[in-house]
Motif scaffolding. Structure first.
Motif, short mmCIF file in Angstrom:
data_model
loop_
_atom_site.label_atom_id
_atom_site.label_comp_id
_atom_site.label_asym_id
_atom_site.label_seq_id
_atom_site.Cartn_x
_atom_site.Cartn_y
_atom_site.Cartn_z
N ASN A 7 31.71 35.89 47.21
CA ASN A 7 31.55 36.40 45.74
C ASN A 7 30.22 37.11 45.74
OD1 ASN A 7 31.81 36.62 42.98
ND2 ASN A 7 30.85 34.80 42.74
N PRO A 8 29.94 38.19 45.90
CA PRO A 8 28.70 38.70 46.20
C PRO A 8 27.76 38.87 45.03
CG PRO A 8 30.62 40.26 46.71
CD PRO A 8 31.14 39.39 45.93
N PRO A 28 33.18 30.23 40.50
CA PRO A 28 34.40 31.15 40.02
C PRO A 28 35.48 30.34 40.40
CG PRO A 28 33.00 31.96 41.78
CD PRO A 28 32.45 30.57 41.61
N TYR A 33 41.02 29.29 42.84
CA TYR A 33 42.76 29.31 42.93
C TYR A 33 43.39 30.11 44.24
CZ TYR A 33 44.06 27.55 38.33
OH TYR A 33 44.30 26.82 37.22
N SER A 80 28.25 44.21 40.69
CA SER A 80 28.03 43.81 42.32
C SER A 80 28.41 44.73 43.37
CB SER A 80 28.72 42.35 42.92
OG SER A 80 28.83 41.63 41.85
N GLY A 103 39.25 42.24 45.83
CA GLY A 103 39.98 41.92 44.74
C GLY A 103 39.09 41.89 43.47
N MET A 221 43.94 42.51 33.85
CA MET A 221 44.23 41.69 34.86
C MET A 221 45.38 40.75 34.66
SD MET A 221 42.05 42.00 37.04
CE MET A 221 41.76 40.78 38.11
C1 B12 Z 1 34.12 32.47 34.00
C2 B12 Z 1 33.30 33.88 34.06
C3 B12 Z 1 32.04 34.17 34.85
C4 B12 Z 1 31.66 32.63 35.62
C5 B12 Z 1 32.10 32.84 37.11
C6 B12 Z 1 32.06 34.03 37.69
C7 B12 Z 1 33.52 34.47 38.44
N1 B12 Z 1 33.28 35.31 39.59
O1 B12 Z 1 34.31 34.12 38.25
C8 B12 Z 1 30.02 33.11 35.67
C9 B12 Z 1 29.43 32.53 34.29
C10 B12 Z 1 29.12 32.94 37.01
C11 B12 Z 1 30.04 34.77 35.40
C12 B12 Z 1 29.05 35.61 35.69
C13 B12 Z 1 29.21 37.01 35.54
N2 B12 Z 1 30.07 37.63 35.05
CO1 B12 Z 1 31.57 36.82 34.05
N3 B12 Z 1 33.20 36.03 33.57
C14 B12 Z 1 33.87 35.03 33.49
C15 B12 Z 1 35.26 35.15 32.80
C16 B12 Z 1 34.99 34.63 31.29
C17 B12 Z 1 36.36 34.15 33.26
C18 B12 Z 1 36.71 34.86 34.83
C19 B12 Z 1 37.89 33.71 35.08
O2 B12 Z 1 37.48 32.90 35.55
N4 B12 Z 1 39.29 34.31 35.34
C20 B12 Z 1 40.28 33.52 35.76
C21 B12 Z 1 40.50 33.71 37.30
C22 B12 Z 1 41.78 32.77 37.51
O3 B12 Z 1 40.76 34.82 37.28
P1 B12 Z 1 39.73 35.86 38.34
O4 B12 Z 1 38.59 35.52 38.24
O5 B12 Z 1 40.02 37.14 37.55
O6 B12 Z 1 40.43 35.82 39.53
C23 B12 Z 1 41.76 36.38 40.01
C24 B12 Z 1 41.77 37.79 40.30
O7 B12 Z 1 40.77 38.65 39.66
C25 B12 Z 1 42.09 37.81 41.76
N5 B12 Z 1 40.77 37.63 42.60
C26 B12 Z 1 39.61 37.37 42.08
N6 B12 Z 1 38.66 37.55 43.00
C27 B12 Z 1 39.45 37.86 44.25
C28 B12 Z 1 38.92 38.16 45.64
C29 B12 Z 1 39.94 38.36 46.29
C30 B12 Z 1 39.36 38.77 47.98
C31 B12 Z 1 41.13 38.79 46.20
C32 B12 Z 1 42.31 39.36 46.99
C33 B12 Z 1 41.88 38.46 44.57
C34 B12 Z 1 40.53 38.17 43.98
O8 B12 Z 1 42.65 36.53 42.09
C35 B12 Z 1 42.16 35.71 41.21
C36 B12 Z 1 43.18 34.75 41.06
O9 B12 Z 1 44.47 35.18 40.49
C37 B12 Z 1 35.55 36.60 32.77
C38 B12 Z 1 35.97 37.11 31.32
C39 B12 Z 1 37.55 36.82 31.39
N7 B12 Z 1 38.03 36.05 30.45
O10 B12 Z 1 38.27 37.28 32.31
C40 B12 Z 1 34.17 37.26 32.51
C41 B12 Z 1 33.92 38.50 33.34
C42 B12 Z 1 34.88 38.32 34.77
N8 B12 Z 1 32.33 38.36 33.94
C43 B12 Z 1 31.92 39.65 33.95
C44 B12 Z 1 30.76 39.88 34.40
C45 B12 Z 1 30.12 41.39 34.16
C46 B12 Z 1 29.77 38.88 34.85
C47 B12 Z 1 28.29 38.92 35.54
C48 B12 Z 1 28.20 40.35 36.43
C49 B12 Z 1 27.44 39.08 34.40
C50 B12 Z 1 26.09 39.59 34.81
N9 B12 Z 1 25.50 40.05 33.98
O11 B12 Z 1 25.33 38.93 35.76
C51 B12 Z 1 28.18 37.75 36.48
C52 B12 Z 1 28.60 38.14 37.66
C53 B12 Z 1 29.06 36.74 38.50
C54 B12 Z 1 29.65 36.89 39.78
N10 B12 Z 1 29.27 37.89 40.70
O12 B12 Z 1 30.36 36.00 40.08
C55 B12 Z 1 32.81 40.80 33.42
C56 B12 Z 1 33.56 41.49 34.83
C57 B12 Z 1 33.63 42.82 34.17
C58 B12 Z 1 33.93 43.90 35.59
N11 B12 Z 1 34.21 45.05 35.38
O13 B12 Z 1 33.07 43.54 36.48
C59 B12 Z 1 34.06 39.75 32.82
C60 B12 Z 1 35.43 40.47 32.92
C61 B12 Z 1 33.64 39.70 31.35
C62 B12 Z 1 33.42 40.99 30.53
N12 B12 Z 1 32.29 41.09 30.06
O14 B12 Z 1 34.40 41.68 30.59
N13 B12 Z 1 31.30 35.10 34.91
#
Ligand code: B12
Length: 486
Positions: A7-8, A28, A33, A80, A103, A221
């Motif tokens: 997670n860069p 995250p 998951y 990132s 991803g 998503m």
């Molecule tokens: C919880 C959360 C956080 C947490 C945890 C971070 C994390 N990486 O999950 C914290 C508070 C740390 C955080 C920080 C940030 N966040 Co935030 N966060 C969220 C939030 C509310 C939920 C994400 C989540 O848990 N989804 C549920 C899980 C199950 O799904 P997922 O993470 O998408 O993962 C799935 C897929 O994406 C995929 N996947 C994910 N990673 C990978 C990697 C690989 C290799 C593969 C194959 C698949 C894969 O498979 C996963 C399982 O199905 C979302 C908004 C939303 N509701 O979606 C914003 C969101 C993701 N965050 C966002 C942002 C911008 C940030 C920050 C950059 C804010 C900042 N200014 O610094 C930082 C960056 C942190 C980092 N690099 O981790 C934006 C991203 C938008 C974008 N286009 O990039 C979102 C969408 C909110 C928004 N404003 O629109 N965040």
């Protein structure tokens, strides 16, 4: 076959950047998951959350050399991307044989860019649990990638997009998040909540959202909303509490609970298990999904903090962003929350497409009137994957990935604001955000309530006040003197 998931870090969050001092790191769950599904498929997984650890790229390069990984998965969020490009280059230098799988949302919205420019090998689009396992199996068995749904990759120099993977209808089928792959010590500071030395473990009871606010990128998503069975969610909380002794849980659903009825039922089931004596939880919800009875019940059931997306203080702006709530519902929700004695955090947005200086001030006034315990004033960022991004992407062409960094009191590293609506200058928008923080927090009534009500460390309150008075007041005065002389 060893696999690393990264997670860069985004440039703005690199150690030494003052931004880092105001972030509360959350592990995250998306990556947890993935790890859970991979481990269930017999694949050995390591996780490096560079965003939380702050480890350098050199440290990660060393870890990769020592770890002998054959596959590296990288979680791509827009801010990132610059660092992801550097990391991919570094990995290629270490061992060009390593397969790089990208991803998360930025890769899902821009698969071609991530394969061409960032030069990943494979992009998993959307939810990744099953697609990633299939990718690893295909690489391991040297099978054709054309058979794996939900991915994009390069074949004979051409980019191939396979059909989307089938949506996981029953979320309770997905293996539990593999939190054993995370270093919990990285996630134990939540000054905003007065929580220190304890992790707030994420829990997810649904995916997707029934609403489509123009600034949100959720639905690209998760396509359609799906909900878990409450007993299964409580099983997971109980399991994690027993296994990791975690007392705090954070729902990261679009909104939880899903309705007043669902909330009352969930709390009854939680209390029947006696979990309210063992855990505390935080959640985010919509102002039209609560009642006084529900908030009282949730408090009894261990609710510690509720977050509301109030967004703005002007009904026509609220309608223009398709929030589908009313200012009256916001006022009612806040009065119920206060009567129920639940701590509250309000999320507000400044700089939405229809915003003017006057409507932004209405939002600030509204926030002060609602007076949640904590308020965050976000400057609007058109996030890729959101309707807002699609509507203004042409004006963002020169934006750099790190310019998409938005945190309530921070802007992109080079100080520029990436987007401002037609009626407000970028400079004025920053000024309004500073004014909002200053007027909201530097008010004796609010400070006394913060001091009296919760276990905030005075040190963190001092840090917050120093930031608001030290930095923001200076910016406000500078802006005023400039506009006066202009
Ligand atoms: C919880 C959360 C956080 C947490 C945890 C971070 C994390 N990486 O999950 C914290 C508070 C740390 C955080 C920080 C940030 N966040 Co935030 N966060 C969220 C939030 C509310 C939920 C994400 C989540 O848990 N989804 C549920 C899980 C199950 O799904 P997922 O993470 O998408 O993962 C799935 C897929 O994406 C995929 N996947 C994910 N990673 C990978 C990697 C690989 C290799 C593969 C194959 C698949 C894969 O498979 C996963 C399982 O199905 C979302 C908004 C939303 N509701 O979606 C914003 C969101 C993701 N965050 C966002 C942002 C911008 C940030 C920050 C950059 C804010 C900042 N200014 O610094 C930082 C960056 C942190 C980092 N690099 O981790 C934006 C991203 C938008 C974008 N286009 O990039 C979102 C969408 C909110 C928004 N404003 O629109 N965040």
């Amino acid at each position: 076959m060893k696999l690393l998931i990264l997670n860069p870090i985004s440039d703005i969050a690199i150690p030494g950047q003052r931004y880092r001092s105001v972030i509360s790191f959350v592990p995250p769950i998306g990556i947890a998951y993935l790890a859970g599904a991979l481990i269930q498929a017999g694949i050995d997984v390591d996780v490096e959350d560079q965003f939380a650890s702050g480890n350098t790229n050199e440290y990660i390069a060393d870890k990769i050399r020592r770890g002998k990984y054959e596959i590296i998965g990288i979680s791509c969020l827009t801010p990132s991307i610059s660092n992801i490009r550097r990391l991919v280059k570094l990995i290629r230098e270490i061992n060009p044989e390593i397969k790089i799988v990208l991803g998360n949302i930025h890769a899902t919205v821009f698969p071609e860019e991530m394969l061409k420019d960032a030069s990943g090998d494979i992009v998993v689009r959307g939810e990744g649990e099953y697609a990633f396992v299939e990718v690893v199996k295909a690489i391991r068995q040297k099978k054709k990638l054309q058979e794996v749904k939900g991915i994009s990759f390069i074949s004979d120099g051409k980019i191939v997009h396979n059909p989307d993977s089938d949506l996981t209808e029953d979320l309770d089928q997905i293996p539990y998040p593999a939190w054993q792959t995370f270093a919990f010590n990285l996630y134990k500071r939540y000054p905003m909540l007065g929580i220190y030395n304890e992790i707030i473990l994420p829990i997810q009871a649904s995916r997707g959202c029934t609403h489509s606010c123009i600034f949100c990128s959720q639905n690209i998503m998760y396509k359609k909303p799906r909900y878990r069975n409450s007993e299964k969610v409580l099983d997971e909380i109980e399991y994690m509490h027993e296994k990791y002794k975690t007392r705090f849980f954070g729902f990261n659903d679009a909104y939880f609970p899903f309705s007043v009825e669902h909330g009352l039922d969930f709390c009854k089931r939680l209390m029947k298990r006696g979990l309210h004596k063992k855990i505390r939880w935080i959640t985010e919800t919509r102002v039209n999904k609560v009642s006084l009875e529900l908030l009282r019940k949730m408090r009894q059931a261990g609710l510690r903090l509720i977050m509301y997306g109030f967004e703005v203080g002007n009904q026509s702006i609220l309608d223009s962003i398709r929030k589908q709530t009313t200012l009256k519902q916001a006022e009612d929700a806040m009065s119920y929350t206060r009567k129920a004695g639940v701590q509250s955090l309000g999320l507000f947005m400044l700089g939405l497409p229809q915003d003017t200086e006057e409507t932004c001030r209405q939002t600030i006034d509204f926030a002060i009137r609602l007076s949640p315990d904590i308020a965050k004033f976000n400057i609007t960022i058109p996030q890729p994957g959101s309707e807002l991004y699609n509507s203004c992407k042409d004006s963002l062409i020169n934006a750099k990935p790190e310019d998409f960094t938005s945190w309530s009191d921070w802007i992109s590293p080079n100080g520029s604001i990436i987007y401002a609506p037609k009626n407000i200058t970028r400079e004025k928008l920053l000024y309004l955000q500073r004014e909002a923080m200053f007027r909201y927090y530097i008010n004796p009534k609010h400070i006394s309530r913060l001091l009296l009500k919760r276990g905030f460390h005075v040190k963190d309150m001092y840090l917050g006040a120093k930031l608001i008075v030290g930095k923001y007041l200076k910016e406000i005065l500078k802006f005023q003197s400039r506009t006066r002389t202009a």
